[in-house]
Design a protein around this motif. Structure first.
Motif, mmCIF file in Angstrom:
data_model
loop_
_atom_site.group_PDB
_atom_site.id
_atom_site.type_symbol
_atom_site.label_atom_id
_atom_site.label_comp_id
_atom_site.label_asym_id
_atom_site.label_seq_id
_atom_site.Cartn_x
_atom_site.Cartn_y
_atom_site.Cartn_z
ATOM 1 N N SER A 106 3.692 74.706 58.999
ATOM 2 C CA SER A 106 4.131 73.938 58.173
ATOM 3 C C SER A 106 4.689 74.128 56.873
ATOM 4 C CB SER A 106 2.730 73.104 57.778
ATOM 5 O OG SER A 106 1.992 73.008 58.752
ATOM 6 N N GLY A 107 4.232 75.270 56.288
ATOM 7 C CA GLY A 107 4.667 75.515 54.988
ATOM 8 C C GLY A 107 4.186 77.009 54.753
ATOM 9 N N VAL A 108 4.947 77.699 53.624
ATOM 10 C CA VAL A 108 4.772 79.200 53.133
ATOM 11 C C VAL A 108 3.957 79.152 51.882
ATOM 12 C CG1 VAL A 108 5.562 81.280 52.801
ATOM 13 C CG2 VAL A 108 6.315 79.939 54.843
ATOM 14 N N VAL A 109 3.001 79.890 51.601
ATOM 15 C CA VAL A 109 2.771 80.423 50.304
ATOM 16 C C VAL A 109 3.140 81.769 49.963
ATOM 17 C CG1 VAL A 109 0.894 80.516 48.469
ATOM 18 C CG2 VAL A 109 0.759 78.728 50.242
ATOM 19 N N LEU A 110 3.927 82.083 49.003
ATOM 20 C CA LEU A 110 4.117 83.455 48.618
ATOM 21 C C LEU A 110 3.361 83.872 47.329
ATOM 22 C CD1 LEU A 110 8.064 83.708 48.915
ATOM 23 C CD2 LEU A 110 6.157 84.618 50.424
ATOM 24 N N THR A 142 13.972 85.661 52.200
ATOM 25 C CA THR A 142 13.851 85.999 53.619
ATOM 26 C C THR A 142 12.937 84.804 54.474
ATOM 27 O OG1 THR A 142 13.779 88.204 52.951
ATOM 28 C CG2 THR A 142 12.809 87.656 54.899
ATOM 29 N N ALA A 143 11.919 84.151 53.606
ATOM 30 C CA ALA A 143 10.991 83.346 54.332
ATOM 31 C C ALA A 143 11.810 82.083 54.499
ATOM 32 C CB ALA A 143 9.867 83.100 53.373
ATOM 33 N N SER A 144 12.715 81.643 53.659
ATOM 34 C CA SER A 144 13.490 80.589 53.587
ATOM 35 C C SER A 144 14.424 80.524 54.849
ATOM 36 C CB SER A 144 14.417 80.420 52.581
ATOM 37 O OG SER A 144 13.569 80.045 51.393
ATOM 38 N N GLY A 145 14.734 81.711 55.383
ATOM 39 C CA GLY A 145 15.752 82.002 56.453
ATOM 40 C C GLY A 145 15.115 81.498 57.698
ATOM 41 N N PHE A 146 13.905 81.063 57.763
ATOM 42 C CA PHE A 146 13.114 80.314 59.259
ATOM 43 C C PHE A 146 13.282 79.025 58.994
ATOM 44 C CE2 PHE A 146 11.541 84.543 59.059
ATOM 45 C CZ PHE A 146 11.668 84.904 60.448
ATOM 46 N N GLY A 147 13.777 78.190 57.790
ATOM 47 C CA GLY A 147 13.922 76.898 57.510
ATOM 48 C C GLY A 147 12.473 76.327 57.403
ATOM 49 N N ILE A 148 11.532 77.080 57.104
ATOM 50 C CA ILE A 148 10.157 76.526 56.981
ATOM 51 C C ILE A 148 10.025 76.491 55.133
ATOM 52 C CG2 ILE A 148 7.722 77.056 56.974
ATOM 53 C CD1 ILE A 148 8.452 78.677 59.441
ATOM 54 N N PRO A 149 9.536 75.386 54.823
ATOM 55 C CA PRO A 149 9.595 75.386 53.377
ATOM 56 C C PRO A 149 8.398 76.089 52.361
ATOM 57 C CG PRO A 149 8.645 73.252 54.108
ATOM 58 C CD PRO A 149 9.015 74.232 55.361
ATOM 59 N N ILE A 150 8.707 76.624 51.400
ATOM 60 C CA ILE A 150 7.815 77.430 50.736
ATOM 61 C C ILE A 150 6.911 76.313 49.626
ATOM 62 C CG2 ILE A 150 7.551 79.009 48.698
ATOM 63 C CD1 ILE A 150 10.099 80.385 49.921
ATOM 64 N N LEU A 151 5.843 76.300 49.728
ATOM 65 C CA LEU A 151 5.037 75.136 49.152
ATOM 66 C C LEU A 151 4.579 75.770 47.694
ATOM 67 C CD1 LEU A 151 2.988 74.045 51.943
ATOM 68 C CD2 LEU A 151 5.284 73.263 51.382
ATOM 69 N N TYR A 152 4.093 76.774 47.656
ATOM 70 C CA TYR A 152 3.324 77.354 46.342
ATOM 71 C C TYR A 152 3.653 78.960 46.210
ATOM 72 C CZ TYR A 152 0.506 73.259 47.476
ATOM 73 O OH TYR A 152 0.069 71.898 47.760
ATOM 74 N N VAL A 153 3.670 79.243 44.865
ATOM 75 C CA VAL A 153 3.763 80.702 44.588
ATOM 76 C C VAL A 153 2.390 81.071 43.946
ATOM 77 C CG1 VAL A 153 6.435 80.794 44.753
ATOM 78 C CG2 VAL A 153 5.200 80.318 42.676
ATOM 79 N N PHE A 167 6.332 75.573 44.360
ATOM 80 C CA PHE A 167 7.602 76.191 44.457
ATOM 81 C C PHE A 167 8.778 75.221 44.187
ATOM 82 C CE2 PHE A 167 11.616 77.633 47.054
ATOM 83 C CZ PHE A 167 11.929 78.866 46.092
ATOM 84 N N ASP A 168 9.705 75.520 43.030
ATOM 85 C CA ASP A 168 10.767 74.766 42.661
ATOM 86 C C ASP A 168 11.875 75.647 43.133
ATOM 87 O OD1 ASP A 168 12.847 73.502 41.471
ATOM 88 O OD2 ASP A 168 11.625 72.890 39.661
ATOM 89 N N LYS A 169 12.633 75.138 44.087
ATOM 90 C CA LYS A 169 13.954 75.734 44.514
ATOM 91 C C LYS A 169 14.920 75.882 43.636
ATOM 92 C CE LYS A 169 16.192 72.508 47.593
ATOM 93 N NZ LYS A 169 16.717 72.413 49.048
ATOM 94 N N TYR A 170 15.057 74.824 42.825
ATOM 95 C CA TYR A 170 16.420 74.672 41.974
ATOM 96 C C TYR A 170 15.884 75.631 40.798
ATOM 97 C CZ TYR A 170 17.432 70.700 44.407
ATOM 98 O OH TYR A 170 17.860 69.872 45.587
ATOM 99 N N GLU A 171 14.706 75.885 40.321
ATOM 100 C CA GLU A 171 14.342 76.694 39.247
ATOM 101 C C GLU A 171 14.648 78.087 39.650
ATOM 102 O OE1 GLU A 171 10.388 76.048 37.393
ATOM 103 O OE2 GLU A 171 10.343 78.034 37.270
ATOM 104 N N PHE A 172 14.196 78.256 40.943
ATOM 105 C CA PHE A 172 14.187 79.664 41.556
ATOM 106 C C PHE A 172 15.825 80.208 41.479
ATOM 107 C CE2 PHE A 172 15.150 82.167 45.454
ATOM 108 C CZ PHE A 172 14.702 83.212 44.992
#
Ligand code: GTP
Ligand code: MG
Length: 266
Positions: free
Chosen positions: A214-218, A232-243, A255-260
């Motif tokens: 469902s989601g990834v934590v890095l 790389t993790a985003s290449g699977f289309g699975i959302p990153i939830l937290y870091v 995780f905030d993709k705009y900030e990233f």
């Protein structure tokens, strides 16, 4: 144009992005740039950067806060490679849930690694959480099952299932995880990996993907990372939830993709 794209591919690879994902980004960028007209070199450069920004924002899915779930209990299963930070992440998220007025129970479903149950109990006692455990070597799915029943009986908001990360020849980890999934029927399966693994996340996540992540934590974003793990993790289309950003309980953020992307391209 090809020079810019080639240079960009190198930058992505040097940033530790898996080549499969770097290729995907560059091909899609090539399509975007194909039909544009340019009057100068600086024109091309700024267009490449702005298309890259757009491309990355399209590639990286929007995250969500699974702690916002109101289903009672919400069952979350944590999976991922050995030492990635599953147990620590579980404790951090439990602290966050408690800070938001929610209750949590832990299922000690890593019945494999030496001291894993004590490690979880140590976190639990500091956070004031109950741990449902069996003996080492016990069926991890049965532990999860008991934890869910206990949560239902006591009106607990979240069941967090810890799982083993190690793969041994005489023990099929994926088989074990599939069984826990079948028995626990989790609302979310969270894949935890360390950002420092960079491009290696590709092959690892590929193995775990079949579970339906469902989601990834890095984790370990506080260590020297180049951003490759996130892409790389985003290449699977699975959302990153937290870091994860450290070893303390509060060292976790959404995780905030705009900030990233802004930081990456600044
Ligand atoms: N610097 C840093 N260290 C972290 C972070 N998250 C976890 N760690 C550390 O990484 C190590 C492994 O964490 P665990 O939570 O035990 O990892 P695990 O995936 O449960 O490991 P296994 O159960 O053995 O598979 C511990 O020393 C943690 O303190 C993080 O965000 N930053
Ligand atoms: Mg663990």
């Amino acid at each position: 144009m090809e020079n810019y794209l080639w240079e960009l591919e190198l930058i992505l690879l040097e940033s530790d992005v898996a080549h499969e994902v770097a290729d995907q980004i560059v091909s899609s960028l090539r399509e975007k740039l194909k039909n544009r007209e340019f009057s100068s070199r600086t024109d091309i450069y700024s267009q490449v950067v702005s298309d890259l920004r757009e491309e990355l924002l399209e590639l990286i899915p929007d995250g969500f806060d699974l702690l916002g779930s109101n289903k009672k209990p919400t069952v979350v299963m944590f999976v991922g490679p050995n030492g990635a930070g599953k147990t620590t992440t579980m404790a951090k998220l439990a602290k966050r849930a408690i800070d938001n007025g929610k209750s949590v129970v832990f299922a000690a479903s890593d019945t494999f690694r030496a001291a894993s149950i004590e490690q979880l109990e140590e976190h639990a006692s500091r956070l004031g959480i109950r741990v449902i455990k069996h003996k080492y070597g016990a069926d991890p799915a049965a532990v999860a099952y008991d934890a869910i029943n206990s949560a239902k009986a006591k009106g607990i908001d979240f069941v967090f299932i810890d799982t083993a990360g190690r793969q041994e020849t005489n023990r099929n980890l994926m088989e074990e995880l599939r069984k826990i999934k079948r028995v626990a029927n989790p609302d979310f399966i969270v894949y935890v990996d360390e950002a420092v693994a960079g491009n290696a996340i590709y092959t690892r996540l590929e193995q775990f993907k079949e579970l339906g992540i469902s989601g990834v934590v890095l984790t370990k974003m506080d260590l020297d990372v180049k951003g490759g793990g996130v892409i790389t993790a985003s290449g699977f289309g699975i959302p990153i939830l937290y870091v994860g950003t450290g070893q303390g309980y509060d060292d976790i953020s959404q995780f905030d993709k705009y900030e990233f992307v802004s930081q990456l391209l600044s």
